[in-house]
Design an enzyme around this catalytic site. Structure first.
Site, PDB file in Angstrom:
ATOM      1  N   ASP A 141      -3.240   6.468  -9.879  1.00  0.00           N
ATOM      2  CA  ASP A 141      -4.676   6.661  -9.240  1.00  0.00           C
ATOM      3  C   ASP A 141      -5.097   7.790 -10.287  1.00  0.00           C
ATOM      4  OD1 ASP A 141      -3.112   8.350  -7.892  1.00  0.00           O
ATOM      5  OD2 ASP A 141      -3.768   8.000  -5.832  1.00  0.00           O
ATOM      6  N   HIS A 143      -0.720   0.945 -10.495  1.00  0.00           N
ATOM      7  CA  HIS A 143       0.421   0.399 -10.268  1.00  0.00           C
ATOM      8  C   HIS A 143      -0.207  -0.012  -9.188  1.00  0.00           C
ATOM      9  CE1 HIS A 143       0.970   3.621  -7.176  1.00  0.00           C
ATOM     10  NE2 HIS A 143       0.427   4.165  -7.924  1.00  0.00           N
TER      11      HIS A 143
END
Length: 484
Positions: free
Chosen positions: A385, A103
């Site tokens: 992540d 994102h």
């Protein structure tokens, strides 16, 4: 982990080195208040408008520098980057693209106790920087999205951020713009140049999946909008993935959890040995007036990165201010932790088991396309992540930076026009070709004249070689067999 041009220490010109020294001097002068800053208010707190001037870093410093690495992590969308996506000999045909993204820029997930939250506006305003030529059109198109099919709880999430003061974890305007740029770049290469999808594309040619966070859904929609401008909402079907590692129906893996726990012990051991880090935490805790343990538990780097990426002054109290030296010590420890993580291999073993369901799904899809299926030729996974990082590790790409905001990992499938039965893959990370950094194709590079990897090498890695590392013959066996 970015595509900024790398320069070795030996290759640095005198002028560039001199310019970098001047940048560091400028930062230092600001820290010691030799560059004028606003005065302190009557209540003893520094004024909100006190700004840090972020250096314009045009090339990598000669050694690892926490400020430079943080700048790369922010991924400021005004920086122009090179991209190697879509490069192949002219007689090769692109037949599939699978994209895994992190994102975009977000508001912190954690707050530093007893400090004011960073004042970041998450309302989308096309006339505010950073912006994008299609931002206004994107906002209008998102308001028409009720016809889309969205799995799980996705339909209840907002399709774009809209709070004047960002909520915790909310995608910012910077994050939206980052993925509008990603989508436009991929469109120029894969649609305009390689005709991966034609104007009459169908819903079956897309596969879209995201976790249940608004920031991942909104990032996917931003990328998709510039990749397929003004797309027909009726053709959009976004699947909900409840797991951040996209393990779907194969999440029961005790050994994966075992290696993760071992990795967390390694992280703890490294942290307690770092006296500089502990001293910084003690100092920060005094500034904000809380126990050191509480300050450490608030994961202050997450919040400080938001201040840094948005060029906002670090928080102050009547006792003092958190400053760049605090930030640099914590960020430097992060970088040292990443380096040791690669050396110790515990994270690598965790990553192999954590990402196998996703990589296996990727391989199965590519094999179906090779067999002649015309479905799911463009795939988009919108994730975090903690999704991208283990995938990079599992593939053996040890030199890759930790996933920045709006990072993208791309798998390209190519057909050899001279030998149509032969198929090859390219793997790209933030626009850089990392195909031959992978463990399964590193040696092939030495003997091949083609700038890509045979698909069967990737297939064999996922279907066989991963299990051999655990002295197993299947994913189930690898997940349940204790090491000798």
């Amino acid at each position: 982990m970015a595509t900024c041009a790398a320069a070795s220490q030996a290759g640095w010109s005198y002028k560039r080195k001199q310019k970098w020294e001047m940048v560091l001097l400028h930062i230092y002068l600001g820290l010691v208040h030799l560059i004028p800053v606003n005065s302190v208010r009557e209540d003893g707190l520094s004024t909100k408008s006190r700004k840090r001037i972020m250096p314009e870093l045009l090339t990598e410093p000669p050694a690892i520098d926490p400020v430079y690495e943080a700048h790369v992590y922010c991924n400021i969308p005004t920086i122009v980057e090179r991209s190697m996506e879509g490069h192949a000999p002219h007689y090769f045909k692109l037949v599939s693209v699978q994209v895994l993204i992190r994102h975009g820029d977000r508001y912190p997930l954690y707050a530093i106790p007893k400090t004011k939250r960073p004042d970041i506006d998450c309302m989308l305003q096309p006339n505010r920087k950073p912006s994008h030529p299609q931002l206004e059109a994107f906002i209008k198109h998102m308001s028409k999205g009720s016809a889309a099919q969205m799995g799980g709880s996705l339909s209840s999430l907002p399709r774009y951020p809209s709070h004047s003061l960002c909520e915790m974890g909310e995608l910012t305007q910077t994050g939206v713009v980052q993925h509008l740029k990603n989508g436009q770049l991929l469109r120029d290469i894969y649609i305009n140049k390689h005709k991966l999808l034609l104007s009459d594309w169908t819903a079956k040619q897309l596969y879209l999946e995201t976790t249940g966070k608004s920031r991942t859904l909104q990032s996917a929609l931003a990328l998709l909008y510039t990749f397929l401008p003004d797309f027909d909402w009726k053709k959009i079907n976004i699947r909900h993935q409840w797991s951040t590692i996209f393990c779907s129906g194969s999440c029961n893996c005790p050994m994966r959890n075992h290696y993760l726990e071992e990795e967390q012990r390694r992280q703890y051991s490294l942290r307690v040995k770092n006296n500089d880090l502990e001293n910084i935490y003690v100092d920060m805790a005094k500034i904000v007036g809380i126990p050191t343990r509480q300050l450490r538990a608030s994961n202050p780097i997450d919040s400080l990165l938001c201040y840094f990426c948005h060029n906002v002054s670090f928080p102050c109290t009547k006792t003092g201010c958190i400053d760049m030296e605090h930030f640099k010590v914590i960020k430097r420890h992060q970088l040292e932790d990443e380096r040791e993580r690669q050396e110790k291999k515990l994270y690598f073993l965790y990553a192999l088991l954590a990402t196998h369901p996703l990589l296996n799904q990727t391989v199965n899809r590519l094999q179906r396309i090779v067999e002649g299926k015309k479905e799911e030729v463009f795939v988009l996974y919108s994730a975090h992540d903690v999704t991208l990082s283990p995938v990079l590790s599992a593939l053996g790409i040890t030199d890759a930076r930790f996933p920045r905001f709006a990072a993208r990992l791309v798998f390209e499938l190519w057909q050899d026009g001279k030998r149509p039965k032969d198929h090859f893959i390219r793997i790209l990370y933030n626009g850089a070709d990392v195909t031959f950094q992978t463990s399964f194709c590193r040696d092939y590079y030495k003997q091949s004249t083609k700038p890509m990897c045979p698909l069967e090498k990737f297939v064999n890695f996922v279907k066989r070689d991963v299990f051999l590392i655990f002295n197993s013959s299947s994913y189930y066996d690898a997940c349940h067999r204790r090491p000798l």
